[in-house]
Design a protein around this motif. Structure first.
Motif, short mmCIF file in Angstrom:
data_model
loop_
_atom_site.label_atom_id
_atom_site.label_comp_id
_atom_site.label_asym_id
_atom_site.label_seq_id
_atom_site.Cartn_x
_atom_site.Cartn_y
_atom_site.Cartn_z
N ILE A 1 0.87 -1.19 0.00
CA ILE A 1 0.00 0.00 0.00
C ILE A 1 0.89 1.22 0.00
O ILE A 1 1.86 1.29 0.75
N GLN A 2 0.58 2.22 -0.84
CA GLN A 2 1.24 3.51 -0.70
C GLN A 2 0.33 4.64 -1.11
O GLN A 2 -0.26 4.63 -2.20
N SER A 3 0.22 5.61 -0.20
CA SER A 3 -0.49 6.85 -0.48
C SER A 3 0.37 7.69 -1.42
O SER A 3 1.60 7.66 -1.35
N HIS A 4 -0.28 8.44 -2.33
CA HIS A 4 0.47 9.25 -3.29
C HIS A 4 0.99 10.51 -2.61
O HIS A 4 0.21 11.29 -2.07
N PRO A 5 2.32 10.76 -2.63
CA PRO A 5 2.85 11.94 -1.95
C PRO A 5 2.62 13.25 -2.70
O PRO A 5 2.77 14.32 -2.13
N LEU A 6 2.25 13.17 -3.99
CA LEU A 6 2.10 14.38 -4.81
C LEU A 6 0.66 14.65 -5.21
O LEU A 6 0.36 15.76 -5.68
N ARG A 7 -0.21 13.67 -5.07
CA ARG A 7 -1.58 13.81 -5.56
C ARG A 7 -2.55 13.37 -4.46
O ARG A 7 -2.55 12.21 -4.05
N GLU A 8 -3.38 14.29 -4.02
CA GLU A 8 -4.31 14.01 -2.93
C GLU A 8 -5.36 13.00 -3.35
O GLU A 8 -5.75 12.93 -4.52
N ASP A 9 -5.80 12.19 -2.38
CA ASP A 9 -6.91 11.24 -2.54
C ASP A 9 -6.57 10.06 -3.44
O ASP A 9 -7.47 9.34 -3.88
N LEU A 10 -5.29 9.78 -3.70
CA LEU A 10 -4.93 8.66 -4.56
C LEU A 10 -4.11 7.65 -3.77
O LEU A 10 -3.13 7.99 -3.12
N LEU A 11 -4.52 6.39 -3.86
CA LEU A 11 -3.90 5.30 -3.12
C LEU A 11 -3.62 4.15 -4.07
O LEU A 11 -4.43 3.84 -4.94
N ALA A 12 -2.45 3.52 -3.92
CA ALA A 12 -2.11 2.33 -4.71
C ALA A 12 -1.99 1.13 -3.79
O ALA A 12 -1.42 1.22 -2.70
N THR A 13 -2.56 0.00 -4.22
CA THR A 13 -2.46 -1.23 -3.45
C THR A 13 -2.06 -2.39 -4.36
O THR A 13 -2.33 -2.37 -5.56
N GLY A 14 -1.40 -3.38 -3.77
CA GLY A 14 -0.99 -4.57 -4.51
C GLY A 14 -1.18 -5.81 -3.67
O GLY A 14 -1.23 -5.75 -2.43
N SER A 15 -1.25 -6.95 -4.34
CA SER A 15 -1.64 -8.18 -3.67
C SER A 15 -0.94 -9.38 -4.27
O SER A 15 -0.40 -9.34 -5.39
N TRP B 1 4.66 -7.19 -4.09
CA TRP B 1 5.16 -7.07 -2.73
C TRP B 1 5.38 -5.62 -2.31
O TRP B 1 5.16 -5.26 -1.16
N ARG B 2 5.83 -4.76 -3.23
CA ARG B 2 6.03 -3.36 -2.88
C ARG B 2 5.61 -2.45 -4.03
O ARG B 2 5.74 -2.81 -5.20
N LEU B 3 5.12 -1.26 -3.67
CA LEU B 3 4.74 -0.22 -4.62
C LEU B 3 5.39 1.08 -4.18
O LEU B 3 5.37 1.42 -3.00
N LYS B 4 5.96 1.83 -5.14
CA LYS B 4 6.57 3.11 -4.82
C LYS B 4 6.21 4.13 -5.91
O LYS B 4 6.52 3.93 -7.08
N TRP B 5 5.58 5.24 -5.50
CA TRP B 5 5.33 6.34 -6.42
C TRP B 5 6.64 7.08 -6.68
O TRP B 5 7.48 7.22 -5.80
N HIS B 6 6.80 7.58 -7.90
CA HIS B 6 7.97 8.37 -8.25
C HIS B 6 7.96 9.66 -7.42
O HIS B 6 6.91 10.27 -7.22
N PRO B 7 9.11 10.10 -6.91
CA PRO B 7 9.12 11.28 -6.03
C PRO B 7 8.78 12.60 -6.72
O PRO B 7 8.39 13.56 -6.04
N THR B 8 8.91 12.69 -8.06
CA THR B 8 8.61 13.95 -8.75
C THR B 8 7.67 13.79 -9.94
O THR B 8 6.99 14.74 -10.31
N GLN B 9 7.61 12.63 -10.58
CA GLN B 9 6.74 12.38 -11.73
C GLN B 9 5.48 11.65 -11.24
O GLN B 9 5.49 10.44 -11.03
N GLU B 10 4.41 12.39 -11.06
CA GLU B 10 3.26 11.85 -10.32
C GLU B 10 2.57 10.69 -11.01
O GLU B 10 1.84 9.93 -10.36
N HIS B 11 2.78 10.49 -12.31
CA HIS B 11 2.07 9.44 -13.02
C HIS B 11 2.82 8.11 -13.03
O HIS B 11 2.30 7.11 -13.51
N LEU B 12 4.04 8.06 -12.48
CA LEU B 12 4.86 6.85 -12.54
C LEU B 12 4.80 6.07 -11.23
O LEU B 12 4.96 6.63 -10.14
#
Length: 459
Positions: free
Chosen positions: A241-255, A282-293
């Motif tokens: 699970i990771q909340s998006h650090p650059l875009r509000e209300d967006l969450l990514a999950t994996g299973s 097992w892990r998800l990571k949002w890009h620190p500056t490119q919000e779509h990656l």
């Protein structure tokens, strides 16, 4: 506009123990520091005349934490600067802001403890020093942790959330003296609670995923005994699970069900997008500056870079897989983007003139030879450079060499066509990212570079 992606492996490191977590330091001035955590299950030593099968001693879970510096060296940019022996590590996370003017690393270990260490010295000559720890309870493993500082915010209460093998969530606070205290502890899942994460935009909300296939949200302002929602859209254990650090209300999950889901946290009844990545996530990571990656560690199917732009703005129900890094030979577990700046400025260049096919073939062969550098990893030999090209946004990238764009092509009937006229200018926009990934049973850490180029013809 054509999109072209290129992957280049920079270095491969034998971690000796099974590697399962990597994190680049996010604190300004320390972006060249990389931490890697390991987990090694060791069989107990047998007494004289006793077979290992007859030994009822429990297995020992060993761990080692590595600290690396990424520099400008051509062949070995990653330099080990410290290794620490400790209990097996299940997760490691840097605090996004300094604590008492020092970067701080949190670790979750197999002895059921969350431990903090601070980084001292200079960037090129530093070391981790133990700071404090908190035990989550007897006979449990601390499985994951997340800091409340995901957006780099200062001044708010500094907290950690950790999940454990008994299905519990553990809320911890860090005070001004850098002491760690357990604020709340509650049963969240029927089996292992694989993952816990803060909502970076509202740190009163935390999310959790467990081996009971449930994704849950909790409001820590009230007694967190009852979830604010429970989703069973994942068909197997939820482990990332990771909340998006650059875009509000967006969450990514994996299973384990091999699906990455994107959610609008204002409506958790159904996901915004559902992407099958053909490997347990097992892990998800949002890009620190490119919000779509979005970077995904897909266990049995390597590492994927997903383009989520269409899901964010066009209501597409699936993300596009831009690139796959498949050079690991074991379970893809740890993954992270670096914040080091490797971006290239906008480039304007003239297209090469069209040359006869036989000359073009020789040029391509020569360039391919220059690209194809072979490295020997502890487990396999592989090509360092992979190139991919996508000319139709939203479609999977085809494995096609980038230099084919510069010369003549043939249509379906075999006739030569020109990619561009000889007087065209091509506008090239490049974005380059540095990544670290690690895999389990082959004990390997990879550092690699991913470059995405967009080209457009200017008449």
């Amino acid at each position: 506009m054509a999109l072209q992606c290129k992957i280049q492996t920079l270095q491969v490191v034998d971690t000796e123990y099974s590697a399962d977590a990597v994190e680049w330091c996010p604190v300004e001035g320390w972006h060249s520091i990389l931490a890697c955590g390991t987990y090694q299950l060791k069989k107990p030593d047998s007494s004289a005349g006793e077979s290992p099968e007859g030994n009822n001693e429990p297995h020992v879970r060993l761990g080692r934490l590595y600290l690396y510096y990424f520099g400008e060296q051509i062949f070995t940019p990653l330099t080990e600067i410290q290794r620490l022996e400790m209990a097996a590590l299940l997760d490691i996370k840097w605090c996004h802001v300094p604590i008492a003017e020092h970067p701080v690393l949190g670790t979750a270990n197999a002895k059921g403890a969350v431990e903090l260490s601070r980084l001292t010295g200079s960037e090129k000559s530093c070391k981790l020093e133990p700071l404090c720890s908190a035990d989550l309870g007897a006979e449990c493993l601390a499985l994951s942790l997340d800091w409340s500082t995901g957006r780099g915010q200062r001044g708010c209460p500094l907290q950690l959330i950790s999940s454990d093998s008994k299905g519990r969530l553990n809320l911890l606070s860090v005070d001004e003296s850098a002491s760690l205290h357990i604020l709340e502890q509650w049963k969240a899942h029927d089996f292992e609670a694989w993952i816990a994460a803060f909502d970076y935009w509202n740190t009163s909300i935390v999310y959790s995923g467990g081996d009971d296939c449930k994704l849950r949200g909790w409001d820590i302002r009230s007694s967190p005994r009852a979830p604010i929602f429970t989703s069973e859209r994942h068909s197997m254990g939820v482990c990332s699970i990771q909340s998006h650090p650059l875009r509000e209300d967006l969450l990514a999950t994996g299973s384990y069900d091999e699906h990455v889901m994107l959610w609008d946290t204002r409506n958790m009844k159904q996901p915004l997008a559902d992407t099958h990545v053909q490997g347990g996530v097992w892990r998800l990571k949002w890009h620190p500056t490119q919000e779509h990656l979005l970077l995904a560690a897909c266990m049995h199917n390597g590492f994927k870079i997903l383009n989520c732009q269409g899901c964010m703005v066009e209501n597409k129900e699936e993300c596009t897989v831009l690139s796959s890094y498949i050079l690991h030979n074991s379970l893809a577990y740890g993954a992270d983007w670096s914040r080091l700046s490797l971006s290239n400025p906008l480039e304007l260049s003239a297209v090469m003139p069209v040359v006869p096919m036989e000359q073009e073939a020789r040029r391509v062969d020569l360039k391919a030879q220059n690209l194809k550098i072979v490295y020997e990893s502890p487990t396999a030999t592989f090509d360092v450079v992979l190139e991919e090209e996508d000319q139709t946004p939203g479609l999977p990238i085809q494995a096609e060499s980038s230099f084919d764009l510069l010369g003549p092509r043939t249509d379906e009937k075999g006739s030569e066509t020109k990619a561009h006229s000889e007087t065209d200018l091509v506008k090239v926009k490049k974005e380059t990212s540095l990544l670290a990934t690690c895999s389990f049973y082959d004990n390997v850490l990879h550092v690699w570079k991913w470059e995405a180029s967009q080209t457009a013809t200017l008449s």
